[in-house]
Write a protein that holds these residues in place. Structure first.
Motif, PDB file in Angstrom:
ATOM      1  N   TYR A   1     -46.817 -19.221 -14.048  1.00 43.08           N
ATOM      2  CA  TYR A   1     -47.835 -18.186 -14.251  1.00 43.08           C
ATOM      3  C   TYR A   1     -49.024 -18.746 -15.028  1.00 43.08           C
ATOM      4  CZ  TYR A   1     -50.232 -14.115 -16.074  1.00 43.08           C
ATOM      5  OH  TYR A   1     -51.199 -13.201 -16.417  1.00 43.08           O
ATOM      6  N   ARG A   2     -48.748 -19.511 -16.072  1.00 41.14           N
ATOM      7  CA  ARG A   2     -49.829 -20.097 -16.875  1.00 41.14           C
ATOM      8  C   ARG A   2     -50.670 -21.058 -16.051  1.00 41.14           C
ATOM      9  NH1 ARG A   2     -46.038 -21.164 -22.138  1.00 41.14           N
ATOM     10  NH2 ARG A   2     -46.067 -19.029 -22.901  1.00 41.14           N
TER      11      ARG A   2
ATOM     12  N   HIS B   1     -52.893 -19.116 -13.777  1.00 44.72           N
ATOM     13  CA  HIS B   1     -53.971 -18.516 -14.569  1.00 44.72           C
ATOM     14  C   HIS B   1     -55.031 -19.572 -14.905  1.00 44.72           C
ATOM     15  CE1 HIS B   1     -55.824 -15.600 -17.197  1.00 44.72           C
ATOM     16  NE2 HIS B   1     -55.802 -16.466 -18.215  1.00 44.72           N
TER      17      HIS B   1
ATOM     18  N   HIS C   1     -56.968 -20.516 -11.740  1.00 47.92           N
ATOM     19  CA  HIS C   1     -57.898 -19.431 -11.403  1.00 47.92           C
ATOM     20  C   HIS C   1     -59.134 -19.491 -12.302  1.00 47.92           C
ATOM     21  CE1 HIS C   1     -59.279 -15.509 -10.130  1.00 47.92           C
ATOM     22  NE2 HIS C   1     -59.357 -15.119 -11.403  1.00 47.92           N
ATOM     23  N   ASN C   2     -58.945 -19.635 -13.609  1.00 46.91           N
ATOM     24  CA  ASN C   2     -60.080 -19.710 -14.538  1.00 46.91           C
ATOM     25  C   ASN C   2     -60.906 -20.957 -14.302  1.00 46.91           C
ATOM     26  OD1 ASN C   2     -59.445 -17.303 -15.749  1.00 46.91           O
ATOM     27  ND2 ASN C   2     -58.255 -18.239 -17.397  1.00 46.91           N
TER      28      ASN C   2
END
Length: 102
Positions: free
Chosen positions: A85-86, A89, A92-93
């Protein structure tokens, strides 16, 4: 003549009984041989079974070890899911940051 026929039939009956006795003795000998072979085979199979159990006991994990490994596996799955998940994330960023600069 009647005595010869009865003597011949008695002789034939005695020969038949003698053959039956010889066959039953031969059958008894074969039966003993088969019994001994089966006993030897059972002994060897028991030795193999004992050897397999001892190998499985020395190399196999106990139920406590298996439970500990399963618990550790579950914890590692949770950690892996969090890290996945990290990473998503951060990717994506990072893409947003790269798209924003262009």
């Amino acid at each position: 003549m009647a005595t010869e026929t009865s003597a011949d039939s008695a002789l034939a009956e005695l020969q038949s009984r003698l053959k039956d006795l010889e066959l039953s003795k031969a059958h008894g000998d074969v039966s003993d041989i088969l019994h001994n072979e089966r006993a030897e085979m059972l002994i060897s199979l028991r030795k193999i079974m004992v050897a397999m159990k001892s190998e499985a006991g020395s190399d196999g994990a106990s139920s406590k070890e298996v439970e500990a490994l399963r618990a550790e596996n579950e914890e590692l799955k949770k950690v892996n899911a969090k890290q996945g998940y990290r990473i998503q994330h951060l990717v994506h960023n990072l893409r947003e940051a790269i798209d924003g600069k262009q």
